[in-house]
Design an enzyme around this catalytic site. Structure first.
Site, PDB file in Angstrom:
ATOM      1  N   HIS A 121       0.872  -1.176   0.000  1.00 37.43           N
ATOM      2  CA  HIS A 121       0.000   0.000   0.000  1.00 37.43           C
ATOM      3  C   HIS A 121       0.910   1.227   0.000  1.00 37.43           C
ATOM      4  O   HIS A 121       2.013   1.191   0.551  1.00 37.43           O
ATOM      5  CB  HIS A 121      -0.834  -0.053   1.287  1.00 37.43           C
ATOM      6  CG  HIS A 121      -1.921   0.968   1.382  1.00 37.43           C
ATOM      7  ND1 HIS A 121      -1.675   2.275   1.707  1.00 37.43           N
ATOM      8  CD2 HIS A 121      -3.261   0.862   1.221  1.00 37.43           C
ATOM      9  CE1 HIS A 121      -2.822   2.937   1.734  1.00 37.43           C
ATOM     10  NE2 HIS A 121      -3.806   2.106   1.435  1.00 37.43           N
ATOM     11  N   ASP A 199       3.190  -4.236   8.058  1.00 38.43           N
ATOM     12  CA  ASP A 199       1.951  -3.476   7.904  1.00 38.43           C
ATOM     13  C   ASP A 199       0.803  -4.474   8.087  1.00 38.43           C
ATOM     14  O   ASP A 199       0.530  -5.286   7.201  1.00 38.43           O
ATOM     15  CB  ASP A 199       1.956  -2.846   6.505  1.00 38.43           C
ATOM     16  CG  ASP A 199       0.613  -2.228   6.142  1.00 38.43           C
ATOM     17  OD1 ASP A 199      -0.357  -2.394   6.908  1.00 38.43           O
ATOM     18  OD2 ASP A 199       0.535  -1.599   5.076  1.00 38.43           O
ATOM     19  N   GLN A 202      -4.463  -5.104   6.958  1.00 38.05           N
ATOM     20  CA  GLN A 202      -5.484  -6.041   6.448  1.00 38.05           C
ATOM     21  C   GLN A 202      -5.512  -7.349   7.211  1.00 38.05           C
ATOM     22  O   GLN A 202      -6.386  -8.177   6.979  1.00 38.05           O
ATOM     23  CB  GLN A 202      -5.242  -6.331   4.962  1.00 38.05           C
ATOM     24  CG  GLN A 202      -5.421  -5.136   4.064  1.00 38.05           C
ATOM     25  CD  GLN A 202      -6.847  -4.590   4.080  1.00 38.05           C
ATOM     26  OE1 GLN A 202      -7.808  -5.282   4.408  1.00 38.05           O
ATOM     27  NE2 GLN A 202      -6.989  -3.321   3.754  1.00 38.05           N
ATOM     28  N   LYS A 225     -10.268  -0.749  10.458  1.00 38.68           N
ATOM     29  CA  LYS A 225     -10.382  -1.953   9.627  1.00 38.68           C
ATOM     30  C   LYS A 225     -10.718  -3.177  10.475  1.00 38.68           C
ATOM     31  O   LYS A 225     -10.746  -4.296   9.978  1.00 38.68           O
ATOM     32  CB  LYS A 225      -9.085  -2.167   8.862  1.00 38.68           C
ATOM     33  CG  LYS A 225      -8.822  -1.028   7.859  1.00 38.68           C
ATOM     34  CD  LYS A 225      -7.731  -1.363   6.912  1.00 38.68           C
ATOM     35  CE  LYS A 225      -7.188  -0.153   6.209  1.00 38.68           C
ATOM     36  NZ  LYS A 225      -7.953   0.198   5.014  1.00 38.68           N
ATOM     37  N   CYS A 363      -4.657   2.106  -3.999  1.00 43.35           N
ATOM     38  CA  CYS A 363      -3.502   2.680  -3.268  1.00 43.35           C
ATOM     39  C   CYS A 363      -2.253   1.824  -3.434  1.00 43.35           C
ATOM     40  O   CYS A 363      -1.434   1.707  -2.511  1.00 43.35           O
ATOM     41  CB  CYS A 363      -3.798   2.874  -1.788  1.00 43.35           C
ATOM     42  SG  CYS A 363      -4.999   4.155  -1.493  1.00 43.35           S
TER      43      CYS A 363
END
Ligand code: PLP
Length: 404
Positions: A121, A199, A202, A225, A363
């Site tokens: 991302h 990261d 998700q 999220k 993104c």
């Protein structure tokens, strides 16, 4: 037939119509809807406990401080961080990664290298480009296979003794690929002493995350999220890794002592939380963590996996659909294109039928460039989606194809 586990009723926003059709919300990778438990906790905080934290002797301030710090402990437990002072509250994944990138910059020299992947991302790509520009380091980018996975040989080949940071996503937001973090971490550890930044934007809702077992240095995610509020996020850091960062924002809360001439800084995690924090956001995040532990997450995840399988099978059977990425390990996301049509037109036609999906570069412009496309249509599922959602999505896709 097994009954579907359902938590749908907990999410008021799902019970609405869009363009006269019941909403099918398949834009969960962008943000999830919020359960009543989270909304209630935030409202209760503002109605009863609202005060600034850490500063005053009065009862409301004590309650607000307790609410925020108990949210921090819940997040520490969720991640198995071992200590709650290793949990820094931020605005989200983007701010967490920027906090690392600007805090680590003083340790980098010309000749040092930063490794990212082409699947990242922009939030885990651009901060490293900027960090490299300012420090003189070089960014290496790992190739992606046509299936949408990290090319392991390329990953290993781009780990140099000079590699000081390796940053990659736990799960790709554009394709849903689950990266084998354990395997990648052991490859990194065998080749260099780089800091490892994950990261987790998700992954946090879908996968159990044990930051100590993963043997990483930093883990970042966003509350919105995982059923929590927007404007709230987390940076976990190994103690020594966090201690090595310089704060990038200065002011109240983050200081220890200030004189006319100089200042000293507070202990972890407050050193990285300048100014009045997002207290209601922390309360909402804490409530989201509680909510997650109150639902049958494993059963719901299995159901989500089944729904994705159904969506992929249905799309594969349609003429003119091209699936983008076929990772072996995937969750939540199905990305595709309709031959000869713009992703935006497909998204608009789906919206008119009550189906919310995301369209565009997701993104991830470097990924789109690697795949030779400009964007995709992305349907992303969450724990509250059900078979009716897939059926409606598939029907709407058939209808959409007749319009294009
Ligand atoms: N990283 C990934 C993998 C994401 O999916 C996202 C959001 O879509 C981000 C980072 C950025 O998150 P936020 O906008 O909440 O900071």
């Amino acid at each position: 037939m097994m009954r579907e586990a359902s938590i749908r009723g907990d999410f008021p926003a799902l019970a609405q119509s869009v363009h006269g059709k019941p909403l099918v919300y398949l834009d969960n990778a962008a943000t999830t809807q919020k359960p009543l438990a989270v909304l209630d906790a935030m409202q209760r905080y503002y109605l009863q406990d609202n005060a600034n934290v850490h500063r005053a002797a009065h009862t409301l301030a004590a309650r607000a401080t307790e609410a925020m710090e108990s949210a921090r402990s819940k997040v520490a437990a969720l991640l198995n961080a071992g200590a709650s002072d290793l949990i820094v509250f931020t605005r989200g994944t983007t701010e967490s990664i920027n906090l690392i990138a600007s805090g680590i910059e003083h340790q980098l020299r010309s000749g040092d290298r930063i490794l990212v992947t082409a699947l990242e991302h922009h939030s885990n790509f651009v901060p490293w480009q900027q960090c490299a520009l300012r420090s003189g380091a070089k960014v290496d980018v790992v190739r992606v296979t046509p299936e949408g996975e990290i090319d392991h040989d390329d990953f290993a080949a781009k780990l140099f003794p000079e590699t000081r940071i390796v940053a990659f996503a736990h799960v790709s937001n554009a394709l849903g690929t689950i990266h084998p973090v354990n395997e990648l971490v052991s490859t990194i550890r065998s080749r260099c002493g780089a800091r490892i930044v994950i990261d987790g934007a998700q992954a946090i809702l879908h996968l159990p995350v044990d930051v100590r077992a993963l043997d990483i240095d930093f883990y970042a995610f966003s509350s919105h999220k995982m059923f929590g509020p927007t404007g709230m996020g987390v940076l976990y850091g190994r103690r020594e890794a966090l201690d090595s960062l310089r704060p990038s924002q200065y002011g109240g809360e983050m200081i220890e002592h200030v004189t006319m001439e100089a200042s000293t800084f507070n202990v972890l995690p407050f050193r990285f939380e300048a100014g009045t924090p997002n207290i209601a956001g922390a309360v909402g995040l804490g409530a989201a963590v509680d909510y997650l532990s109150s639902i049958p997450r494993d059963a719901l995840l299995l159901q989500e996996e089944k729904l994705i399988g159904q969506a992929i099978a249905a799309l594969t059977a349609m003429n003119g659909i091209r699936l983008v990425g076929r990772p072996k390990e995937r969750l939540s996301v199905v990305s595709f294109l309709v031959e000869g049509a713009s992703a935006h037109d497909v998204g608009t036609l789906l919206d008119q039928q009550g189906i919310a999906v995301r369209t565009g570069h997701q993104c991830t412009m470097p990924l789109m460039q690697s795949l030779g496309i400009s964007g995709t249509v992305r349907a992303s599922f969450s724990l509250y989606n059900d078979t009716t959602d897939v059926e409606r999505f598939v029907q709407a896709m058939h209808k959409t194809l007749t319009f294009l």
